[in-house]
Write a protein that holds these residues in place. Structure first.
Motif: not given
Ligand SMILES: Cc1cc2nc3c(=O)[nH]c(=O)nc-3n(C[C@H](O)[C@H](O)[C@H](O)COP(=O)(O)O)c2cc1C
Length: 614
Positions: A482, A500, A502, A513, A517, A551, A553, A561-562
């Protein structure tokens, strides 16, 4: 009030929520006796749904609290009673008797007025003089309107543990400071606009063309709430078009213009919906015609409002080379097999991209003879449509399950994928198709993200690319990832930056993360939204996670930030990268539901990001 060129409130009602200007006596009777001399937060909740989810917040709410609309839509307002976005409980200093009184008033369907302690996203305290007004439909309360008059709370609680950076200091905050320089304004002060009179003395043309047109859609919405004169100016459609063009680029605006219904919706409304994503919804479409023989691992791409499907893997791993078109402009869209001369060799695991508005480009994939690195272009509007091979000099290694995107409308970018003997690649190549004899150019970088396949490449902010996810190599192993990496291709020496990740060992910048995420995945869908945000869903995700969860971003944020985006409607159970495409920047079309081995291409799912453009 912001964003309201098409709202249900009348102009007078809308004006009543704005900072007074000098001739505010002319404002007619007010719907609520709440006229304030400073901008108010304004929230609407859905009273029919359980727990009063927020369906609208204005820009003042966003600016004062630091929470953006997309972070709070769908939630109950009580998060303002918690200190910072990660606090789970109401802060002990929030008066619980006031909270009980709110609950009672909501239960009994009567108005509430009172004051209580709230917190900004950065944890700083705010006093909120709150007024809640239930709105009755035929026989029940359908909505509740909340008007929040925020003032600073003189309580020193110290910094929020772990917070160092103040959220977003982007352009919207410039207007925050403008507004806070006007705020607080003593009630009854007839000179409230003194600070902005200088601006208002400029001609409307200068105000519109030199100032307003350069602001972001968010800022324009805020400026409109400063005084009635600016409000009138911000209702102009031409201004909104210019704002969208300046903020999102002329290519995005051009594409949006081709979306059916966009004109009817208006630029102001479109800008608002694409900024707040309040109208985003899933919907199922059934289309006619057939894509036969049946197949999987095909690629799809949009050309205007037409969806084009090329190739794929038929029975017994048969590589296909046929072309189908689905015209979404038609009242009864049907898949149509297009007779195209000189088709490319059959393949699957290839990419299909759109260049120059109407041309399609196929690159790579797996054919009968193994992996491919050839390029074919099709002008869908040519008569008759013909595939043409482009012999790009110095091509990348043959590959499949790579990722592609289009830069500046004419340049094909290809990254990673799977080469012979299953070796994963980490290179990035560019092919400028506007040249008479296109030449492949590898983008030289000092460091590359781990090699991978099944990832996505998205373009944002003009010439920046964002890589997300895929099956990535880590030592001798391969993991779903991710990770987010970006590269600015307008730089003289572009380089990959890890945004960012995983937390895979050995990656610079990973282990942070940033928000919730998306679970690691490959073969997912990435949609670039106007303004630079990236939406991710679908793909192959391990465990019980739902692949249809969205999601979002914003890679342009200081600290990306997710966030999860909850969207109504019925999402598809599956959504694979190469079997989806984005139409007109506002609709992501997911092709086919999968039942066992069969792809049902008569069933499409659509994620529409703006209302009534579909
Ligand atoms: C339209 C609307 C706006 C609201 N605005 C706020 C607000 O700004 N600040 C706040 O602390 N609570 C606000 N509330 C109240 C909370 O959402 C919630 O109703 C309250 O905390 C009582 O419920 P609870 O005890 O379940 O938390 C608002 C409620 C509604 C319906």
């Amino acid at each position: 009030m912001e964003w309201d060129s098409n709202s249900d409130l009348s102009d007078d009602e809308a004006v009543s929520f704005m900072l007074n200007d000098d001739d505010d006596d002319a404002v007619g009777p007010l719907p609520f006796p709440v006229l304030q001399t400073a901008p108010c937060g304004f929230v609407v909740t859905d009273a029919v749904e359980p727990d009063h989810p927020i369906i609208y917040v204005n820009a003042v709410f966003e600016m004062v609290t630091g929470y953006r609309a997309e972070e709070v839509l769908g939630r109950n307002c009580r998060f303002l009673q918690c200190r910072g976005p990660f606090a789970k409980r109401r802060h002990p200093l929030v008066d619980s008797t006031v909270v009980s009184e709110i609950r009672r008033c909501l239960d009994e369907g009567v108005e509430f007025q009172g004051e209580l302690l709230n917190f900004r996203k950065d944890g700083s305290p705010l006093m909120n003089r709150l007024r809640l007004t239930p709105i009755y439909g035929e026989d029940e309360i359908t909505h509740v309107i909340g008007i929040q008059f925020f003032t600073e709370a003189n309580i020193d609680l110290g910094p929020l543990p772990g917070s160092t950076i103040k959220e977003s200091t982007k352009s919207s905050d410039r207007f925050h400071s403008v507004l806070s320089s006007l705020n607080p304004v003593p009630v009854g002060d007839r000179n409230v606009t003194r600070g902005i009179c200088g601006i208002l003395q400029l001609s409307d043309e200068v105000l519109s063309l030199k100032i307003l047109a350069r602001l972001t859609p968010r800022d324009i919405a805020s400026v409109g709430s400063v005084c009635r004169h600016l409000y009138e100016l911000t209702k102009n459609e031409d201004l909104w078009r210019m704002v969208c063009q300046n903020a999102w680029g002329s290519e995005t605006t051009r594409v949006l213009e081709t979306v059916p219904g966009a004109r009817r919706l208006g630029w102001g409304r479109l800008a608002r919906e694409l900024t707040t994503l309040e109208a985003a919804a899933w919907r199922k479409l059934t289309v006619g015609g057939a894509v036969e023989p049946s197949r999987c691992n095909f690629s799809a791409c949009a050309v205007g409002n037409r969806v084009v499907l090329f190739g794929g893997e038929g029975v017994n791993m048969q590589p296909m080379n046929d072309t189908f078109v689905l015209d979404l402009n038609s009242s009864n869209p049907e898949w149509q097999h297009v007779q195209v001369s000189s088709p490319p060799p059959g393949r699957w695991g290839h990419t299909l991209s759109c260049v120059n508005g109407s041309r399609l480009v196929v690159f790579g994939g797996c054919g009968t003879q193994g992996l491919l690195n050839d390029v074919f272009v099709l002008d869908l509007d040519a008569k008759p449509p013909t595939w043409r091979e482009i012999s790009g000099l110095a091509p990348p290694l043959p590959r499949s399950w790579h990722s592609s995107c289009t830069l500046d409308g004419t340049k094909l970018i290809v990254s990673g994928g799977c080469a012979d003997s299953g070796v994963l690649l980490s290179d990035t190549f560019l092919l400028d198709l506007s040249m008479e004899k296109p030449v492949w150019r590898e983008i030289p970088v000092a460091w590359t993200p781990p090699s991978r396949l099944g990832h996505t490449l998205s373009v944002y902010g003009g010439r920046k690319i964002l890589m997300f996810g895929g099956l990535a190599k880590c030592g001798a192993l391969r993991f779903r990832s991710s990770d987010v990496f970006t590269m600015d291709l307008s730089e003289e020496e572009p380089c990959w930056r890890c945004v960012t990740g995983s937390g895979l060992p050995g990656l610079p910048g990973t282990g942070n993360p940033g928000g919730i995420a998306p679970p690691p995945r490959l073969d997912h869908v990435a949609v670039s939204l106007p303004g630079g945000r990236i939406l991710i869903f679908g793909g192959s995700v391990a465990g019980l996670h739902s692949a249809s969860q969205l999601y979002i971003l914003d890679p342009t944020d200081e600290k990306p930030t997710w966030r999860i985006l909850n969207v109504p409607g019925r999402p598809p159970r599956f959504a694979w990268g190469h079997s989806t495409c984005v139409v007109g920047g506002t609709r992501a079309i997911v092709m086919g539901g999968q039942t066992g081995e069969e792809w049902m291409l008569s069933e499409l799912h659509e994620l529409s990001l703006a209302s009534s453009v579909s």
